[in-house]
Design a protein around this motif. Structure first.
Motif, PDB file in Angstrom:
ATOM      1  N   VAL A  58       0.614  -1.430   0.051  1.00 48.08           N
ATOM      2  CA  VAL A  58       0.324   0.229  -0.143  1.00 48.08           C
ATOM      3  C   VAL A  58       0.561   0.956   0.249  1.00 48.08           C
ATOM      4  CG1 VAL A  58      -1.642   1.662   1.217  1.00 48.08           C
ATOM      5  CG2 VAL A  58      -1.979  -1.039   0.600  1.00 48.08           C
ATOM      6  N   PHE A  83      -4.037   2.108  -8.210  1.00 49.58           N
ATOM      7  CA  PHE A  83      -4.462   0.953  -7.557  1.00 49.58           C
ATOM      8  C   PHE A  83      -4.464  -0.658  -7.891  1.00 49.58           C
ATOM      9  CE2 PHE A  83      -5.222   5.126  -5.409  1.00 49.58           C
ATOM     10  CZ  PHE A  83      -4.726   4.859  -4.323  1.00 49.58           C
ATOM     11  N   VAL A  86      -1.852  -2.616  -7.265  1.00 45.82           N
ATOM     12  CA  VAL A  86      -1.557  -2.544  -5.543  1.00 45.82           C
ATOM     13  C   VAL A  86      -2.363  -4.570  -5.623  1.00 45.82           C
ATOM     14  CG1 VAL A  86      -2.026  -1.979  -3.646  1.00 45.82           C
ATOM     15  CG2 VAL A  86      -0.611  -0.758  -4.895  1.00 45.82           C
ATOM     16  N   SER A  90      -1.368  -7.600  -4.203  1.00 47.96           N
ATOM     17  CA  SER A  90      -2.133  -8.027  -2.885  1.00 47.96           C
ATOM     18  C   SER A  90      -2.812  -9.489  -2.933  1.00 47.96           C
ATOM     19  CB  SER A  90      -3.236  -6.393  -3.032  1.00 47.96           C
ATOM     20  OG  SER A  90      -2.332  -6.215  -2.330  1.00 47.96           O
TER      21      SER A  90
END
Length: 123
Positions: A58, A83, A86, A90
């Motif tokens: 993050v 994002f 990410v 993740s």
């Protein structure tokens, strides 16, 4: 100024993962009183490990956004793509650290795909 802030965020994430692994997680996992979930402590340690490193991802994502802003390349599509990456990375963490038993990877991959696809509608 923003480039320095982005670099500091990136380095903080790097330090967080490395130092946390070396000085906190390894010592924590040596304890004999960790919760035994799904028949043992493997799921517990894997979950703690992926959540720890998730914070680093993050921070790296925020660093990328700040870096884009510093070059005035910050548009909606770029933010969504950062994002998305990410979220997708993740999703790899629970797959790797818990062997997929922590089902958050499904949500992360879904969000990552939706953000990536949605970014092209904004371009």
């Amino acid at each position: 100024m923003l480039t320095i802030a982005a670099l500091l965020l990136f380095l903080t994430g790097l330090a967080h993962s490395y130092l946390g692994e070396r000085y906190i997680l390894i010592r924590l996992f040596k304890r004999d009183n960790l919760p035994k979930l799904f028949g043992g402590t493997d799921f517990t340690t894997g979950t703690l490990r992926f959540v720890w490193h998730l914070l680093t991802l993050v921070w790296w994502g925020i660093s990328a956004i700040v870096l884009l802003a510093s070059g005035q390349n910050l548009d909606t599509a770029s933010v969504l793509r950062v994002f998305s990456i990410v979220a997708l990375v993740s999703g790899l963490l629970p797959l790797y650290f818990t062997g997929g038993r922590h089902l958050s990877w499904i949500i992360f991959f879904t969000v990552g795909a939706l953000l990536w696809l949605g970014s092209f509608r904004m371009a």
